[in-house]
Design a protein around this motif. Structure first.
Motif, mmCIF file in Angstrom:
data_model
loop_
_atom_site.group_PDB
_atom_site.id
_atom_site.type_symbol
_atom_site.label_atom_id
_atom_site.label_comp_id
_atom_site.label_asym_id
_atom_site.label_seq_id
_atom_site.Cartn_x
_atom_site.Cartn_y
_atom_site.Cartn_z
ATOM 1 N N ASP A 253 9.549 7.863 3.887
ATOM 2 C CA ASP A 253 8.414 7.668 2.900
ATOM 3 C C ASP A 253 7.818 8.841 2.304
ATOM 4 O OD1 ASP A 253 6.243 5.962 2.471
ATOM 5 O OD2 ASP A 253 5.066 6.391 4.300
ATOM 6 N N GLY B 227 1.933 4.770 -0.102
ATOM 7 C CA GLY B 227 3.199 5.303 0.358
ATOM 8 C C GLY B 227 4.251 4.380 -0.111
ATOM 9 N N SER C 69 6.633 3.261 1.949
ATOM 10 C CA SER C 69 6.252 2.355 3.165
ATOM 11 C C SER C 69 5.734 1.067 2.960
ATOM 12 C CB SER C 69 6.112 2.898 4.459
ATOM 13 O OG SER C 69 4.808 3.477 4.149
ATOM 14 N N LYS D 1 7.329 -2.217 2.812
ATOM 15 C CA LYS D 1 7.957 -2.768 4.033
ATOM 16 C C LYS D 1 7.396 -4.054 4.106
ATOM 17 C CE LYS D 1 9.505 0.988 6.672
ATOM 18 N NZ LYS D 1 9.246 1.864 8.069
ATOM 19 N N GLY E 278 13.145 -1.434 5.105
ATOM 20 C CA GLY E 278 12.845 -0.142 4.529
ATOM 21 C C GLY E 278 14.285 0.716 4.520
#
Ligand SMILES: [Cu+2]
Length: 298
Positions: free
Chosen positions: A137, A149, A151, A154, A271
């Motif tokens: 991340d 981020g 992330s 995701k 991810g």
């Protein structure tokens, strides 16, 4: 005026989308020759084994780009027949709307090579991500100025690339932009790929602020629901990009003078890294094909 010239080089259509005042200037773009020619002077640092490309550390190219080090295609391999690393050359750089290459490469001398001009990512102390490995991340800011981020993506299959908006050569960052625009169009027409998101990360945070990225996105007709532009702090970006194999070198006297490599990657909805494409040789069709199994399983 220089930025306008570059803009024209990237495509007149982009100009139409940008702002009404610029449309008035369209006629002046039209009258520009399709082919623009510049003189390039510099030192050859490397010649590709296929001899169709040479990495050149060159001086300012008047009216086009600042001094930098980067690979240039040559029109024909035989132009590099008698050229070796260390040679000082004069060459003609031809820039057409979507391409750029050297002709008339002439050796004018030679000089000892400086060591480690653009440090490769491998020596930056960061390990390259492996296929199947979780992408770390990192904090970014998107084109709306919102902090997020990596992330945050995701749940979507992501195609990510690294660019900067001032990149002057049509075959580098502007080509990544054009390829992403092509992919975006295909995504919209393919229901099996509704879960795919495009992410372009700029490694020039000084110039590419959120408003600049937002304008850039507009010129590319990027749909913010499908295509996000990110910036961040230089360290965060460099650290993240290095994991994909991107190397970014900024001139010590001018951080806006950027020498870089290109990487584009597919990251799955969990991810994890699926695939990395090196350089500018990949095609949108190839990425779309590689996305099929990934997007279906997510
Ligand atoms: Cu570039």
């Amino acid at each position: 005026m220089r930025s306008l010239t570059l803009f024209c080089a990237r495509g007149r259509l982009a100009l139409l989308f940008s702002c009404p005042a610029l449309v008035l200037l369209l006629s002046s773009c039209r009258t520009q020759p399709a082919e623009r020619v510049y003189t390039l002077q510099g030192q050859v640092l490397a010649v590709a084994p296929s001899r169709v490309e040479a990495t050149i550390k060159h001086e300012d190219i008047k009216g086009f780009m600042p001094a930098m080090t980067m690979p240039y295609k040559v029109k024909e391999a035989k132009l590099l027949d008698n050229i070796a690393p260390g040679d000082l050359i004069n060459a003609t750089l031809v820039v057409v709307s979507n391409d750029a290459y050297l002709t008339e490469v002439r050796k004018v001398g030679s000089a000892p090579l400086e060591k480690a001009v653009a440090a490769p990512a491998a020596s930056s102390g960061f390990e390259l991500l492996k296929t199947g490995e979780a992408v770390p991340d990192a904090p970014f800011i998107n084109q709306d100025g919102k902090t997020l981020g990596f992330s945050a993506f995701k749940g979507s299959t992501v195609v990510v690339t690294f660019i900067y908006t001032k990149c002057p050569l049509p075959t580098f960052c502007p080509l990544m932009d054009r390829h992403f625009a092509t992919i975006q169009t295909s995504l919209k027409n393919d229901p099996s790929l509704t879960n795919v998101h495009l992410v372009s990360i700029s490694f020039d945070p000084i110039t590419d602020t959120p408003p600049v990225l937002k304008r850039h996105a507009r010129t590319l007709d990027a749909d913010p629901r499908r295509w996000t532009f990110l910036t961040g702090t230089r360290d965060d970006i460099d650290r993240f990009a290095a994991r994909f194999g991107v190397s970014v070198a900024r001139a010590s006297d001018n951080p806006l003078d950027i020498t870089h490599t290109l990487r584009t990657a597919i990251v799955d909805a969990d991810g994890k890294l699926v695939k990395v494409y090196t350089g500018n040789g990949w095609t949108p069709a190839q990425v779309l094909e590689d996305l099929q199994p990934v997007a279906r399983s997510s």
